[in-house]
Write a protein that holds these residues in place. Structure first.
Motif, PDB file in Angstrom:
ATOM      1  N   ALA A 197       0.897  -1.155   0.000  1.00 54.48           N
ATOM      2  CA  ALA A 197       0.000   0.000   0.000  1.00 54.48           C
ATOM      3  C   ALA A 197       0.935   1.203   0.000  1.00 54.48           C
ATOM      4  O   ALA A 197       2.052   1.121   0.530  1.00 54.48           O
ATOM      5  N   PRO A 198       0.518   2.325  -0.613  1.00 53.34           N
ATOM      6  CA  PRO A 198       1.448   3.438  -0.806  1.00 53.34           C
ATOM      7  C   PRO A 198       2.180   3.915   0.454  1.00 53.34           C
ATOM      8  O   PRO A 198       3.350   4.300   0.364  1.00 53.34           O
ATOM      9  N   PRO A 199       1.551   3.894   1.655  1.00 55.11           N
ATOM     10  CA  PRO A 199       2.309   4.370   2.817  1.00 55.11           C
ATOM     11  C   PRO A 199       3.422   3.409   3.239  1.00 55.11           C
ATOM     12  O   PRO A 199       4.258   3.773   4.068  1.00 55.11           O
ATOM     13  N   PHE A 200       3.416   2.199   2.684  1.00 55.94           N
ATOM     14  CA  PHE A 200       4.335   1.163   3.151  1.00 55.94           C
ATOM     15  C   PHE A 200       5.379   0.742   2.128  1.00 55.94           C
ATOM     16  O   PHE A 200       6.395   0.164   2.485  1.00 55.94           O
ATOM     17  N   SER A 201       5.106   0.984   0.859  1.00 56.01           N
ATOM     18  CA  SER A 201       5.992   0.428  -0.159  1.00 56.01           C
ATOM     19  C   SER A 201       5.626   0.974  -1.522  1.00 56.01           C
ATOM     20  O   SER A 201       4.452   1.264  -1.782  1.00 56.01           O
TER      21      SER A 201
END
Lengths: 463, 463
Positions: free
Chosen positions: B437-441
């Motif tokens: 997911a964008p906040p994580f990777s």
């Protein structure tokens, strides 16, 4: 020798990754590539839409990995705003509709990639198309929602957002609307939010959402949406009550967009997605590939196919397809069902099977749940992290992991994703050499603590 | 029936975990437990000392997982400030010296656990024992350093700290001294800091340390320490120059504390650590176990033993030993060499073999290094993350991973740790279902990007 022609249907992650990778391996003399995209954008991050709406990402263009112009520079004949309306498998041709001019035409192919994506599930309920009711599936959707919010800004009174659906998109949009200054209510049809977790873990999400000031209503299946004289949404009516709304965001999931392929006689699975082999070729068709949100993928733990709409899979599919079309070699062996998400500082992750998934495929299992912290307890910022682990009875084989915690919790699930892929037992997992230093983990990593407790559960369960 | 007696030498992680786990499985009627600790503390986190010195952790007591009183409440006869000075293996007894009273006495055992830990490497150079020169191995060391800093506080002029050694403890102590307001110089004997990384990755650490305002001097082996009239350190003399210092922190590593065991004829390996079997029994001795910083562990990738002083291994050893002594079953199969660390917001991680480790055991390999970001590039806080991957020639089996990046980078190494344990190839790794997911990777996790590039290197290398 005339170049072979590759036709690609769908200009987002899977389709354009396939086109790009094929082009990398074969020049325009050997391979002509024609790609059709019915929308306005190519190769964008749909997963990023909640952060754009919430204001974390400033520009729509930030979400676009590659523009139509960039694709065209790489000798891809990309036709925007052009929808493929018919697929003639035997004749090896597709009929395209140019949405600007209204003209249709046939284009032949030697090889075909179907990457038509998914479409949002929109129940046919009264008021679903009212002004102020928005999906968030495409960049166009996101833009419409942002325009709607701008229009509201000039109004008076409290600003209330209702999010329908409490899955990944639902909770991410709840955060986005909270950041936009709305009072947020999430309407959840099910027993607990985040139905991709077991209910006991979903309850933790529910409590954490409460703590963030997001109201979640369970058992709240929407029955209709009411509008005012101006045709704009005013209230959402559910089985659990009626909720006033200035704006409604639909986050109720997607299903594979496979009407075109089904009409052409291509095989779809129990979830409506196209069925492919390991090389991502459509079953029974050596010159047709499919990937991304329109296919079903093999769940390596459950041993059956699932439908998962996720950009990371779509990109892998595209890579594999492009390699195979370009004369290389690649396979997509399947998934273990890993997903991560966040709502403000709450992090949610899962991989493998839930309890009900295990039961559905005939597996008997034990579970264990532990509470720990993501950092050493004495280190600043140490916060709670709950890990639930599911293992097969007798063998102790890992079946699934769910995590709910704060900053630094979610990506721990990757350890379990690799362990699932490798078919490890929870006993083997207790010996894993995971990184330890106080800013990163307690001396027993929470995943190891969960594994130890699950080992005890396996042994305690006997037969 | 008289209870069996278990004697434990050493009251920190391995020893007291073993004692606690044995007690959990066997009550005092079946097992008497006598534990000797020569220092003032039990079961504390030595890894936490830099954060206590740096002020992130307020109280020394925060680092103590279990006090002597807590151990005694669990029917463990814990004798503090008591050093075991002789081990009589044939006679099944140990001689203890009570450091308070000066008295010595023999105690018999049926089972013995050796958990004597490690001692800091302190080269016998002039001035090494001067006031203001501090190791940071034990809580006592940490307290002495803090007392020394308090004394300095009343002084005048610039405050300069010299840290000797640029490994984990060195860089962590550099951060601590920076937080205490010192000008910090790190003296590194080697080519680049962080010799547990390859030099190309160490160079990235060097550059990042520069950016944090920490001066690192390579090729700076210390030759002597100069003192003023008050006997306090004034300068550190090295092969690369002379560095003024108000305080010197020694972070030059540790070696197994096995003098006692060696004198008793127990087997030690090439790194000076005790040799054990998989159940953590000392080789050739069915009633003697050893664990923690005083043993060598099997490196599962290299196929030979190594010495690694790390609390997470010590705790696992103790758990395994205690289970086996208590009538249960447990093994410690070995390590893959995972380590994580941070300096301010710089994160450093490694697992598996470095290039020179691979060469040393006769492996031929390829490497690939990629730069990405830990979050999606468009997401707030996206920062650089460099991943180096090493794989065996021909087979493509993963051999090692090194990571240098910012917040959220280090624990990614766990993915590689599990893959190493499972014996995965880099090609298999490209298909791993890691959380996205964008906040994580980014949509391609940096570990996957590195795996793809390493696959290409394996193929490109031919034979």
């Amino acid at each position: 020798m005339a170049a072979e022609r590759l036709v690609v249907i769908g200009g987002d992650a899977a389709g354009m990754s396939a086109a790009s990778q094929a082009r990398r391996l074969k020049g325009p003399d050997a391979l002509e590539i024609v790609a059709f995209e019915r929308g306005h954008f190519t190769s964008y991050s749909a997963c990023g839409i909640p952060y754009w709406v919430g204001g974390d990402v400033e520009e729509r263009e930030d979400l676009i990995a590659r523009t139509p112009e960039e694709h065209r520079e790489r000798d891809i004949d990309l036709r925007m705003r052009t929808e493929v309306t018919e697929l003639d498998v035997a004749g090896q041709r597709v009929r395209a509709l140019d949405r600007e001019s209204g003209k249709t035409y046939w284009t032949g192919f030697d090889k075909l990639v179907i990457a038509t994506g998914a479409r949002p599930v929109r129940p046919a309920l009264p008021g679903m198309d009212a002004a102020g009711v928005h999906g968030v599936q495409t960049l166009d959707d996101g833009q419409a929602l942002l325009d709607s919010l701008d229009a509201l800004r000039s109004g008076e009174g409290p600003r209330r957002a209702v999010v329908v659906g409490a899955g990944y998109i639902g909770v991410e949009m709840a955060e986005a609307m909270l950041k936009r200054g709305f009072e947020v209510t999430v309407l959840n049809r099910g027993e607990q939010p985040m139905a991709t977790l077991d209910p006991d873990m979903g309850r933790l999400v529910h409590e954490a959402l409460d703590g963030l000031g997001i109201t979640t209503v369970n058992g709240a299946a929407v029955t209709k949406i009411l509008t005012g004289r101006d045709g704009r949404v005013t209230e959402v009516v559910t089985e659990a009550g009626t909720y006033p709304a200035d704006v409604v965001v639909l986050g109720i999931g997607v299903e594979p967009e496979t009407a075109l392929a089904r009409e052409a006689g291509l095989p779809v699975g129990p979830h409506g997605g196209l069925l492919t082999d390991l090389a991502m070729r459509v079953v029974g068709h050596d010159n047709i590939w499919a990937g991304g949100d329109c296919v079903e993928v093999l769940d390596l733990v459950a041993g059956r196919t699932r439908h998962i709409a996720l950009g990371t899979h779509a990109n892998k599919h595209g890579q594999v397809i492009g390699s195979n079309i370009g004369g290389g070699y690649g396979t997509f062996p399947g998934v273990v069902g890993t997903a991560v998400s966040k709502v403000c500082d709450l992090e949610i992750a899962r991989t493998g099977l839930r309890e009900k998934d295990a039961r559905a495929v005939g597996l008997r299992y034990v579970t264990a749940t532990i509470e720990s912290t993501q950092r050493a307890g004495y280190y600043p910022g140490a916060k709670p992290m709950t890990v639930k682990m599911i293992a097969e009875l007798r063998t102790g084989r890992l079946l699934g992991v769910q995590i709910v915690g704060r900053e630094g919790s979610a990506k721990r699930v990757d350890v379990a994703a690799v362990a699932l892929t490798a078919g490890m037992t929870v006993e083997q997992m207790t010996a894993l050499d995971l990184g330890y230093a106080p800013p990163f983990s307690p001396v027993w990593d929470p995943v190891l603590v969960a594994a130890r407790k699950t080992v005890a559960a396996v042994r305690g369960a006997g037969n």
